[in-house]
Design a protein around this motif. Structure first.
Motif, PDB file in Angstrom:
ATOM      1  N   GLU A   1       0.831  -1.209   0.000  1.00 57.64           N
ATOM      2  CA  GLU A   1       0.000   0.000   0.000  1.00 57.64           C
ATOM      3  C   GLU A   1       0.863   1.256   0.000  1.00 57.64           C
ATOM      4  N   ALA A   2       1.974   1.199   0.741  1.00 54.20           N
ATOM      5  CA  ALA A   2       2.880   2.349   0.783  1.00 54.20           C
ATOM      6  C   ALA A   2       3.490   2.603  -0.590  1.00 54.20           C
ATOM      7  N   ALA A   3       3.857   1.506  -1.281  1.00 53.09           N
ATOM      8  CA  ALA A   3       4.432   1.648  -2.618  1.00 53.09           C
ATOM      9  C   ALA A   3       3.412   2.225  -3.589  1.00 53.09           C
ATOM     10  N   LYS A   4       2.163   1.776  -3.483  1.00 52.45           N
ATOM     11  CA  LYS A   4       1.101   2.312  -4.343  1.00 52.45           C
ATOM     12  C   LYS A   4       0.876   3.795  -4.057  1.00 52.45           C
ATOM     13  N   ALA A   5       0.881   4.164  -2.769  1.00 53.48           N
ATOM     14  CA  ALA A   5       0.646   5.558  -2.374  1.00 53.48           C
ATOM     15  C   ALA A   5       1.739   6.476  -2.898  1.00 53.48           C
ATOM     16  N   MET A   6       2.940   5.922  -3.047  1.00 55.30           N
ATOM     17  CA  MET A   6       4.059   6.727  -3.560  1.00 55.30           C
ATOM     18  C   MET A   6       4.057   6.801  -5.078  1.00 55.30           C
ATOM     19  N   GLY A   7       3.068   6.163  -5.690  1.00 48.76           N
ATOM     20  CA  GLY A   7       2.943   6.246  -7.147  1.00 48.76           C
ATOM     21  C   GLY A   7       3.796   5.248  -7.901  1.00 48.76           C
ATOM     22  N   ALA A   8       4.237   4.190  -7.231  1.00 43.11           N
ATOM     23  CA  ALA A   8       5.065   3.187  -7.903  1.00 43.11           C
ATOM     24  C   ALA A   8       4.250   2.444  -8.955  1.00 43.11           C
ATOM     25  N   LYS A   9       4.856   2.181 -10.094  1.00 44.01           N
ATOM     26  CA  LYS A   9       4.186   1.437 -11.156  1.00 44.01           C
ATOM     27  C   LYS A   9       4.193  -0.058 -10.798  1.00 44.01           C
ATOM     28  N   TYR A  10       3.339  -0.801 -11.496  1.00 44.67           N
ATOM     29  CA  TYR A  10       3.220  -2.225 -11.215  1.00 44.67           C
ATOM     30  C   TYR A  10       4.563  -2.950 -11.332  1.00 44.67           C
ATOM     31  N   ARG A  11       5.338  -2.576 -12.351  1.00 49.21           N
ATOM     32  CA  ARG A  11       6.635  -3.234 -12.540  1.00 49.21           C
ATOM     33  C   ARG A  11       7.548  -2.994 -11.338  1.00 49.21           C
ATOM     34  N   SER A  12       7.542  -1.765 -10.839  1.00 45.03           N
ATOM     35  CA  SER A  12       8.377  -1.448  -9.674  1.00 45.03           C
ATOM     36  C   SER A  12       7.894  -2.185  -8.433  1.00 45.03           C
ATOM     37  N   ILE A  13       6.579  -2.292  -8.276  1.00 47.56           N
ATOM     38  CA  ILE A  13       6.039  -2.994  -7.104  1.00 47.56           C
ATOM     39  C   ILE A  13       6.441  -4.467  -7.135  1.00 47.56           C
ATOM     40  N   ILE A  14       6.396  -5.064  -8.338  1.00 45.20           N
ATOM     41  CA  ILE A  14       6.724  -6.485  -8.462  1.00 45.20           C
ATOM     42  C   ILE A  14       8.211  -6.730  -8.218  1.00 45.20           C
ATOM     43  N   PHE A  15       9.060  -5.955  -8.914  1.00 48.09           N
ATOM     44  CA  PHE A  15      10.498  -6.258  -8.901  1.00 48.09           C
ATOM     45  C   PHE A  15      11.264  -5.568  -7.763  1.00 48.09           C
ATOM     46  N   LYS A  16      10.676  -4.532  -7.178  1.00 49.35           N
ATOM     47  CA  LYS A  16      11.383  -3.827  -6.107  1.00 49.35           C
ATOM     48  C   LYS A  16      10.758  -4.012  -4.726  1.00 49.35           C
ATOM     49  N   VAL A  17       9.550  -4.565  -4.704  1.00 47.67           N
ATOM     50  CA  VAL A  17       8.876  -4.779  -3.411  1.00 47.67           C
ATOM     51  C   VAL A  17       8.529  -6.251  -3.220  1.00 47.67           C
ATOM     52  N   LEU A  18       7.658  -6.776  -4.071  1.00 42.07           N
ATOM     53  CA  LEU A  18       7.164  -8.147  -3.895  1.00 42.07           C
ATOM     54  C   LEU A  18       8.273  -9.190  -3.881  1.00 42.07           C
ATOM     55  N   LEU A  19       9.072  -9.221  -4.948  1.00 35.69           N
ATOM     56  CA  LEU A  19      10.101 -10.259  -5.059  1.00 35.69           C
ATOM     57  C   LEU A  19      11.202 -10.122  -4.010  1.00 35.69           C
TER      58      LEU A  19
END
Length: 222
Positions: free
Chosen positions: A126-144
């Motif tokens: 949620e924090a990554a989404k709130a900062m405007g991160a794109k889906y690719r960034s959320i997947i490769f920089k947060v999820l994985l």
């Protein structure tokens, strides 16, 4: 001393069989990691509430994974003979075992990937989404990165299962220690050969478990 304990074991042939088992395991683990990670991501991302929420895609992916997981490995090998022959040019030998090993292992690992991704703290997403991160960034920089220790633990478990699969594949001519134990040990009633192959397979399992656990602990400390 080894000759007295294992009088019927030809060391050169045993080393070749060990190399073939390691070859099949390492290559299939790499292929399983890539394909299983893709399937696991699709399962997670397309699930209700996921970044790519899509009921149809999730149903198709989940059904594919469930069907492949339900097929016994020995039957999967037989079903894939035409595909293997087309892809590799033969249905015998270590290379011919790779398609079945990867297709058999990837669905199992995909479910472990899905579980690992679900354990990621939703607050971080949620924090990554709130900062405007794109889906690719959320997947490769947060999820994985957040789920990497669990992903490594999962591929370690899968690798050990794949070692067992190589032994099964060996019974129908794929090579490796399973092939050696069956054709040169069991069929000739040379039980010292079967015992030697069993010991080597156990050692290989311990090696993969040790490497996987060490890597997972190291990643978990970061």
């Amino acid at each position: 001393m080894l000759e007295s304990l294992f009088p019927n074991v030809e060391m050169e042939d045993m080393l070749t069989a060990t190399y073939e088992t390691l070859y099949m395991t390492i290559i299939s683990v790499a292929g399983t990691f890539i394909l299983g990670l893709m399937l696991g991501l699709l399962l997670y991302l397309s699930s209700p509430g996921g970044l790519w929420q899509n009921r149809t895609l999730n149903m198709i992916t989940a059904s594919t994974v469930n069907v492949l997981r339900a097929i016994p490995f020995i039957i999967l090998i037989l079903l894939l003979f035409p595909f293997t022959d087309f892809l590799v040019g033969t249905i015998r030998g270590p290379k011919a075992a790779l398609p079945a090993l990867i297709i058999g292992g990837a669905p199992f690992y995909a479910r472990l990937v899905e579980i690992a991704l679900k354990e990621v703290d939703k607050g971080v997403l949620e924090a990554a989404k709130a900062m405007g991160a794109k889906y690719r960034s959320i997947i490769f920089k947060v999820l994985l990165p957040e789920s990497m220790p669990a992903l490594i633990s999962g591929i370690t478990v899968t690798a050990i299962a794949l070692i067992g699969y190589t032994a099964v594949a060996g019974a129908i001519g794929a090579g490796g220690l399973g092939d050696f134990a069956y054709f040169y040990g069991f069929q000739r009633s040379d039980w010292d050969v079967v015992l030697a192959c069993t010991i080597l397979i156990i050692l290989i399992v311990f090696l993969f478990q040790f490497v996987g656990d060490s890597l997972s602990r190291r990643l978990d400390r970061r």
